[in-house]
Write an enzyme that holds these catalytic residues in place. Structure first.
Site, PDB file in Angstrom:
ATOM      1  N   ARG A 144       0.814  -1.210   0.000  1.00 34.67           N
ATOM      2  CA  ARG A 144       0.000   0.000   0.000  1.00 34.67           C
ATOM      3  C   ARG A 144       0.853   1.267   0.000  1.00 34.67           C
ATOM      4  NH1 ARG A 144      -2.401  -4.062   0.799  1.00 34.67           N
ATOM      5  NH2 ARG A 144      -4.548  -4.284   0.100  1.00 34.67           N
ATOM      6  N   ASP A 204     -19.059   5.107   6.690  1.00 33.82           N
ATOM      7  CA  ASP A 204     -17.750   4.448   6.717  1.00 33.82           C
ATOM      8  C   ASP A 204     -16.688   5.539   6.771  1.00 33.82           C
ATOM      9  OD1 ASP A 204     -16.899   1.331   5.778  1.00 33.82           O
ATOM     10  OD2 ASP A 204     -15.316   2.836   5.623  1.00 33.82           O
TER      11      ASP A 204
HETATM   12  C1  LIG Z   1     -14.717  -5.584   6.589  1.00 33.12           C
HETATM   13  S1  LIG Z   1     -15.597  -4.069   6.329  1.00 33.12           S
HETATM   14  C2  LIG Z   1     -17.147  -4.463   7.111  1.00 33.12           C
HETATM   15  C3  LIG Z   1     -18.343  -4.111   6.240  1.00 33.12           C
HETATM   16  C4  LIG Z   1     -19.688  -4.627   6.737  1.00 33.12           C
HETATM   17  N1  LIG Z   1     -20.043  -4.066   8.023  1.00 33.12           N
HETATM   18  C5  LIG Z   1     -19.692  -6.130   6.803  1.00 33.12           C
HETATM   19  O1  LIG Z   1     -19.662  -6.682   7.909  1.00 33.12           O
HETATM   20  O2  LIG Z   1     -19.738  -6.786   5.757  1.00 33.12           O
HETATM   21  C6  LIG Z   1     -14.755  -2.977   7.477  1.00 33.12           C
HETATM   22  C7  LIG Z   1     -14.957  -1.505   7.203  1.00 33.12           C
HETATM   23  O3  LIG Z   1     -14.594  -0.747   8.353  1.00 33.12           O
HETATM   24  C8  LIG Z   1     -14.213   0.546   7.920  1.00 33.12           C
HETATM   25  N2  LIG Z   1     -13.496   1.236   9.019  1.00 33.12           N
HETATM   26  C9  LIG Z   1     -12.255   0.992   9.504  1.00 33.12           C
HETATM   27  N3  LIG Z   1     -11.960   1.843  10.502  1.00 33.12           N
HETATM   28  C10 LIG Z   1     -13.047   2.650  10.669  1.00 33.12           C
HETATM   29  C11 LIG Z   1     -13.350   3.737  11.546  1.00 33.12           C
HETATM   30  N4  LIG Z   1     -12.467   4.171  12.462  1.00 33.12           N
HETATM   31  N5  LIG Z   1     -14.555   4.332  11.414  1.00 33.12           N
HETATM   32  C12 LIG Z   1     -15.453   3.923  10.489  1.00 33.12           C
HETATM   33  N6  LIG Z   1     -15.220   2.897   9.635  1.00 33.12           N
HETATM   34  C13 LIG Z   1     -14.034   2.262   9.722  1.00 33.12           C
HETATM   35  C14 LIG Z   1     -13.384   0.232   6.699  1.00 33.12           C
HETATM   36  O4  LIG Z   1     -13.272   1.338   5.844  1.00 33.12           O
HETATM   37  C15 LIG Z   1     -14.140  -0.933   6.056  1.00 33.12           C
HETATM   38  O5  LIG Z   1     -14.983  -0.493   5.015  1.00 33.12           O
END
Ligand SMILES: C[S@@+](CC[C@H](N)C(=O)[O-])C[C@H]1O[C@@H](n2cnc3c(N)ncnc32)[C@H](O)[C@@H]1O
Length: 278
Positions: free
Chosen positions: A35, A143
């Site tokens: 990255r 998000d």
């Molecule tokens: C694996 S996805 C989960 C999506 C969905 N909730 C699911 O379970 O399928 C994790 C997400 O968390 C978001 N994320 C990470 N840190 C975060 C934060 N501090 N605040 C909000 N979102 C965050 C990432 O951008 C990512 O899109």
């Protein structure tokens, strides 16, 4: 791919952790290096030091791009659908029975990644909740990653995202765009309001108001105990009294925060902010 030193990885990890709550340690070296190589190229930085200086000074909005590059956005429609069953069978039934919903229900998918989760909730309610027309239902998706929010609003998905959806649901709510991509119909795309939010930033979280049910799934696994606790407190403050939180199946609120009651329903365990019962 570039090679960076352990100390540089530590500094990047610390920078990311302070802004997002996500923990990236040396064990993720390969992921981090890939990255960072992309960000060095995108910002025409000849060395790690030059890049890190630009990042810290937020040149060209680099902090947002850096955060976007490090998130893991894995998701799909009807993921852990037992919780969707629990939502209509138990959680909404109780919200309505206690009269706490008062004609309005607010649901929040945070984090929502590319939108599959809030859209799954919308389709599920339309198809399986008889009271869907009786209530003014607001579904929000948020998000920290601003790129996924753009994709969520566009609502175009490939086969993998749709793999858990029955054929009839796809026919009803999507139209085919190419050989292997489908777009959600406008009516559904318009039914979810998307916004950027950081789970570890209390003021950003508070801007979204209070919710009946929050889905906060598969993000706390990327945090440590301290950032999990901050997120849990922010989520607590975003719930109406008696409101519910659904976590991912590998996550548990009991180990993070004593603020919530544990509720065991037939279709899963959810957490409840204490408050009036009927
Ligand atoms: C694996 S996805 C989960 C999506 C969905 N909730 C699911 O379970 O399928 C994790 C997400 O968390 C978001 N994320 C990470 N840190 C975060 C934060 N501090 N605040 C909000 N979102 C965050 C990432 O951008 C990512 O899109």
């Amino acid at each position: 791919v570039i090679e960076i030193t352990d100390e540089e990885i530590r500094r990047l990890g610390e920078f990311l952790y302070r802004r997002t709550g996500m923990v990236y340690s040396i064990s993720k070296r390969y992921y981090i290096e890939r990255r960072i190589a992309d960000r060095l190229a995108a910002t025409a930085s000849p060395s790690f030091e030059t890049y890190f200086a630009k990042l810290r000074a937020d040149v060209g909005g680099e902090i947002e791009k850096f955060v976007n590059a490090f998130t893991v956005n894995e998701t799909y429609f009807n993921r852990e659908d037992h919780q969707l069953r629990c939502l209509t069978k138990d959680l909404l039934r109780e919200r309505v029975a206690t009269g706490q919903a008062a004609g309005q229900l607010r649901l929040w998918s945070v984090p929502c990644a590319t939108g599959e989760e809030p859209y799954s909730i919308a389709m599920w309610l339309l198809d399986k909740w008889p009271l869907v027309d009786t209530y003014n239902i607001e579904i929000c998706g948020s998000d920290i990653d601003t790129d996924v929010l753009v994709a969520a609003q566009l609502g175009i998905y490939g086969k993998r995202a749709l793999m858990r959806l029955p054929e009839q649901v796809i026919d009803r709510y999507f139209h085919k765009v190419t050989q292997d991509s489908w777009q959600l119909i406008d009516e559904l795309r318009g039914s979810v309001r998307f916004s950027a939010v950081n789970l570890v930033e209390p003021t950003q979280m508070k801007n979204h108001g209070l919710f009946d049910v929050i889905f906060c799934r598969n993000v706390l696994i990327y945090f440590d105990d301290a950032s999990r606790r901050i997120a849990a407190e922010n989520l607590y403050d975003s719930l109406l009294p008696g409101g519910y939180i659904c976590l991912g199946h590998t996550e548990s609120m009991s180990r993070i925060s004593p603020l919530f009651e544990v509720c065991r329903f037939e279709d899963g365990i959810v957490y409840r902010k204490p408050g009036a019962r009927p």
